[in-house]
Design a protein around this motif. Structure first.
Motif, PDB file in Angstrom:
ATOM      1  N   ALA A   2       0.939  -1.244   0.024  1.00  8.19           N
ATOM      2  CA  ALA A   2       0.067   0.096  -0.055  1.00  8.19           C
ATOM      3  C   ALA A   2       0.720   1.366   0.071  1.00  8.19           C
ATOM      4  O   ALA A   2       0.604   2.159  -0.936  1.00  8.19           O
ATOM      5  CB  ALA A   2      -0.881  -0.026   1.218  1.00  8.19           C
ATOM      6  N   ALA A   3       2.077   1.041   0.810  1.00  8.35           N
ATOM      7  CA  ALA A   3       2.958   2.385   0.840  1.00  8.35           C
ATOM      8  C   ALA A   3       3.568   2.602  -0.528  1.00  8.35           C
ATOM      9  O   ALA A   3       3.737   3.654  -0.985  1.00  8.35           O
ATOM     10  CB  ALA A   3       3.854   2.308   2.048  1.00  8.35           C
ATOM     11  N   ALA A   4       3.980   1.493  -1.088  1.00  5.96           N
ATOM     12  CA  ALA A   4       4.546   1.716  -2.444  1.00  5.96           C
ATOM     13  C   ALA A   4       3.537   2.037  -3.499  1.00  5.96           C
ATOM     14  O   ALA A   4       3.922   3.027  -4.324  1.00  5.96           O
ATOM     15  CB  ALA A   4       5.222   0.322  -2.666  1.00  5.96           C
ATOM     16  N   ALA A   5       2.281   1.623  -3.414  1.00  6.43           N
ATOM     17  CA  ALA A   5       1.353   1.985  -4.522  1.00  6.43           C
ATOM     18  C   ALA A   5       1.016   3.600  -4.071  1.00  6.43           C
ATOM     19  O   ALA A   5       1.026   4.493  -5.073  1.00  6.43           O
ATOM     20  CB  ALA A   5       0.031   1.211  -4.150  1.00  6.43           C
ATOM     21  N   GLU A   6       0.909   3.667  -2.805  1.00 11.07           N
ATOM     22  CA  GLU A   6       0.983   5.419  -2.600  1.00 11.07           C
ATOM     23  C   GLU A   6       1.802   6.225  -3.160  1.00 11.07           C
ATOM     24  O   GLU A   6       1.577   7.287  -3.819  1.00 11.07           O
ATOM     25  CB  GLU A   6       0.490   5.608  -0.941  1.00 11.07           C
ATOM     26  N   GLU A   7       2.860   5.940  -3.089  1.00 11.19           N
ATOM     27  CA  GLU A   7       4.202   6.518  -3.558  1.00 11.19           C
ATOM     28  C   GLU A   7       4.317   6.619  -4.955  1.00 11.19           C
ATOM     29  O   GLU A   7       4.360   7.806  -5.513  1.00 11.19           O
ATOM     30  CB  GLU A   7       5.444   5.883  -3.046  1.00 11.19           C
ATOM     31  N   LYS A   8       3.841   5.547  -5.685  1.00 11.67           N
ATOM     32  CA  LYS A   8       4.118   5.482  -7.052  1.00 11.67           C
ATOM     33  C   LYS A   8       2.651   6.343  -7.534  1.00 11.67           C
ATOM     34  O   LYS A   8       2.889   7.039  -8.537  1.00 11.67           O
ATOM     35  CB  LYS A   8       3.439   4.036  -7.780  1.00 11.67           C
ATOM     36  N   LEU A   9       1.665   6.277  -7.083  1.00 11.15           N
ATOM     37  CA  LEU A   9       0.463   7.092  -7.566  1.00 11.15           C
ATOM     38  C   LEU A   9       0.672   8.595  -7.230  1.00 11.15           C
ATOM     39  O   LEU A   9       0.365   9.482  -7.953  1.00 11.15           O
ATOM     40  CB  LEU A   9      -0.868   6.653  -6.955  1.00 11.15           C
ATOM     41  N   ARG A  10       1.288   9.009  -6.075  1.00 11.11           N
ATOM     42  CA  ARG A  10       1.563  10.367  -5.638  1.00 11.11           C
ATOM     43  C   ARG A  10       2.909  10.965  -6.827  1.00 11.11           C
ATOM     44  O   ARG A  10       2.328  11.960  -7.185  1.00 11.11           O
ATOM     45  CB  ARG A  10       2.255  10.435  -4.379  1.00 11.11           C
ATOM     46  N   LYS A  11       3.735  10.227  -6.981  1.00  7.78           N
ATOM     47  CA  LYS A  11       4.618  10.668  -8.062  1.00  7.78           C
ATOM     48  C   LYS A  11       4.059  10.926  -9.598  1.00  7.78           C
ATOM     49  O   LYS A  11       4.207  11.901 -10.134  1.00  7.78           O
ATOM     50  CB  LYS A  11       5.653   9.534  -8.319  1.00  7.78           C
ATOM     51  N   LEU A  12       3.070  10.108  -9.891  1.00  7.34           N
ATOM     52  CA  LEU A  12       2.295  10.190 -11.071  1.00  7.34           C
ATOM     53  C   LEU A  12       1.463  11.551 -11.222  1.00  7.34           C
ATOM     54  O   LEU A  12       1.356  12.375 -12.003  1.00  7.34           O
ATOM     55  CB  LEU A  12       1.412   8.898 -11.591  1.00  7.34           C
ATOM     56  N   ASN A  13       0.898  11.433 -10.159  1.00  3.92           N
ATOM     57  CA  ASN A  13       0.001  12.903  -9.817  1.00  3.92           C
ATOM     58  C   ASN A  13       0.906  14.005  -9.848  1.00  3.92           C
ATOM     59  O   ASN A  13       0.328  15.107 -10.463  1.00  3.92           O
ATOM     60  CB  ASN A  13      -0.956  12.762  -8.621  1.00  3.92           C
ATOM     61  N   GLU A  14       1.875  14.126  -9.259  1.00  2.00           N
ATOM     62  CA  GLU A  14       2.839  15.225  -9.242  1.00  2.00           C
ATOM     63  C   GLU A  14       3.417  15.389 -10.424  1.00  2.00           C
ATOM     64  O   GLU A  14       3.641  16.521 -10.678  1.00  2.00           O
ATOM     65  CB  GLU A  14       4.035  15.021  -7.979  1.00  2.00           C
ATOM     66  N   ALA A  15       3.795  14.528 -11.264  1.00  2.00           N
ATOM     67  CA  ALA A  15       4.493  14.701 -12.637  1.00  2.00           C
ATOM     68  C   ALA A  15       3.315  15.678 -13.320  1.00  2.00           C
ATOM     69  O   ALA A  15       3.795  16.478 -14.263  1.00  2.00           O
ATOM     70  CB  ALA A  15       4.503  13.422 -13.435  1.00  2.00           C
ATOM     71  N   GLY A  16       2.126  15.492 -13.419  1.00  5.51           N
ATOM     72  CA  GLY A  16       1.195  16.104 -13.945  1.00  5.51           C
ATOM     73  C   GLY A  16       0.892  16.056 -15.317  1.00  5.51           C
ATOM     74  O   GLY A  16      -0.151  16.666 -15.609  1.00  5.51           O
ATOM     75  N   SER A  17       1.941  15.491 -16.205  1.00  4.57           N
ATOM     76  CA  SER A  17       1.556  15.616 -17.578  1.00  4.57           C
ATOM     77  C   SER A  17       1.048  14.019 -18.254  1.00  4.57           C
ATOM     78  O   SER A  17       1.303  14.139 -19.376  1.00  4.57           O
ATOM     79  CB  SER A  17       2.821  15.996 -18.247  1.00  4.57           C
ATOM     80  N   GLN A  18       0.754  13.063 -17.413  1.00  4.07           N
ATOM     81  CA  GLN A  18       0.351  11.795 -17.840  1.00  4.07           C
ATOM     82  C   GLN A  18      -0.885  11.915 -18.477  1.00  4.07           C
ATOM     83  O   GLN A  18      -1.872  12.759 -18.391  1.00  4.07           O
ATOM     84  CB  GLN A  18       0.312  11.009 -16.566  1.00  4.07           C
ATOM     85  N   SER A  19      -1.028  11.084 -19.524  1.00  4.31           N
ATOM     86  CA  SER A  19      -2.176  10.721 -20.197  1.00  4.31           C
ATOM     87  C   SER A  19      -3.368  10.161 -19.363  1.00  4.31           C
ATOM     88  O   SER A  19      -2.856   9.334 -18.490  1.00  4.31           O
ATOM     89  CB  SER A  19      -1.991  10.031 -21.563  1.00  4.31           C
ATOM     90  N   TRP A  20      -4.469  10.025 -19.763  1.00  9.81           N
ATOM     91  CA  TRP A  20      -5.471   9.593 -18.911  1.00  9.81           C
ATOM     92  C   TRP A  20      -5.201   7.984 -19.061  1.00  9.81           C
ATOM     93  O   TRP A  20      -5.154   7.262 -17.961  1.00  9.81           O
ATOM     94  CB  TRP A  20      -6.866  10.096 -19.527  1.00  9.81           C
ATOM     95  N   SER A  21      -4.796   7.471 -20.113  1.00 13.59           N
ATOM     96  CA  SER A  21      -4.604   5.930 -20.212  1.00 13.59           C
ATOM     97  C   SER A  21      -3.108   5.631 -19.408  1.00 13.59           C
ATOM     98  O   SER A  21      -3.378   4.414 -18.650  1.00 13.59           O
ATOM     99  CB  SER A  21      -4.308   5.488 -21.557  1.00 13.59           C
TER     100      SER A  21
END
Length: 200
Positions: free
Chosen positions: A152-171
Motif C-alpha cells: 500500500a505504501a509503495a502504491a501510494e508513492e507511485k500514484l503520488r509521483k504520477l499525480n505530481e508529474a502532472g503531464s500523464q495521459s489518462w490511459s
C-alpha cells in the motif's frame, strides 16, 4: 475462522471498487460545470448513468452481506463485469468531455486516494482479525498484513509521483491505477489464503 470471516476478503475487494466509484463520481460531478455548454446535457446524462451503475454495485454488495463464500465468489464474477463497464464509461466520459487537464488530474487523485484508503482499511481489519488466532498461527497472517501495508505504501508513492508529474495521459493514469489495484487484489487473496490455512 468461520466461512463468514472469509467473506470479508470479498468485501475488501468490493469496498475498494465502490470507494473508487464514489471518488470518480465526486470528481467528475465537481468538474461537470466546466464541460462546454453544448455538451453539458449529454455529459449530465452520462454522469447520471455512472451514478446508477455505482448505486447498482452498492446494492449488489449489500445483498451479499450475509452470503456464503461460494455465493460471494459467484457474485464477484458478475460484479467484476459491472466494474469493468463502469471503468469503460468513465474512460469514454473523460475522452469526450474531459479535455481539460485538471479533470484528469483531479479524478486520478481522488481515485488514488480512495484506493490507498481502502488498502489501509483492509490491512487494519486483517491485523485486528489476526489477533483472534493463537501466536503459532498468527505469524503468517501478520506477515501478509505487513506485506499488504508495504504494498500500500509503495502504491501510494507511485500514484503520488504520477499525480505530481502532472503531464500523464489518462490511459497512463488508469493503467497505474489498474496495476496498483491488481497488487491489492493479490495481497488480499494471499491474506485470505493465510487465514484459511490458519483455520485448518
Amino acid at each position: 475462522m468461520s466461512t463468514q470471516g472469509n467473506v470479508h476478503f470479498f468485501t475488501n475487494w468490493a469496498k475498494e471498487r465502490l470507494d473508487e466509484m464514489d471518488a470518480t463520481l465526486t470528481s467528475l460531478q465537481g468538474k461537470a460545470a466546466e464541460v462546454q455548454a453544448d455538451a453539458r446535457d449529454r455529459a449530465g446524462k452520462v454522469l447520471a448513468e455512472l451514478a446508477k451503475s455505482r448505486d447498482a454495485f452498492r446494492e449488489a454488495v449489500k445483498k451479499q452481506a450475509g452470503a456464503s463464500e461460494a455465493a460471494w465468489a459467484s457474485a464477484k464474477t458478475r460484479m467484476e463485469a459491472d466494474w469493468s463497464a463502469f471503468e469503460a464509461e468513465v474512460q469514454k466520459y473523460v475522452e469526450n468531455y474531459g479535455e481539460q487537464f485538471e479533470l484528469r488530474q483531479a479524478t486520478f487523485k481522488q481515485q488514488a486516494e480512495a484506493q490507498v484508503k481502502s488498502w489501509r482499511e483492509a490491512a487494519d481489519k486483517l491485523a485486528a482479525a489476526a489477533g483472534e488466532f493463537a501466536a503459532e498461527r498468527r505469524g503468517e497472517i501478520e506477515a501478509n498484513v505487513k506485506r499488504m501495508q508495504s504494498d500500500a505504501a509503495a502504491a501510494e508513492e507511485k500514484l503520488r509521483k504520477l499525480n505530481e508529474a502532472g503531464s500523464q495521459s489518462w490511459s497512463a493514469l488508469t493503467a497505474a491505477l489498474t496495476e496498483t489495484r491488481n497488487v491489492f487484489d493479490r495481497a488480499n487473496q494471499a491474506a485470505q489464503e493465510a487465514f484459511k490455512r490458519a483455520v485448518s
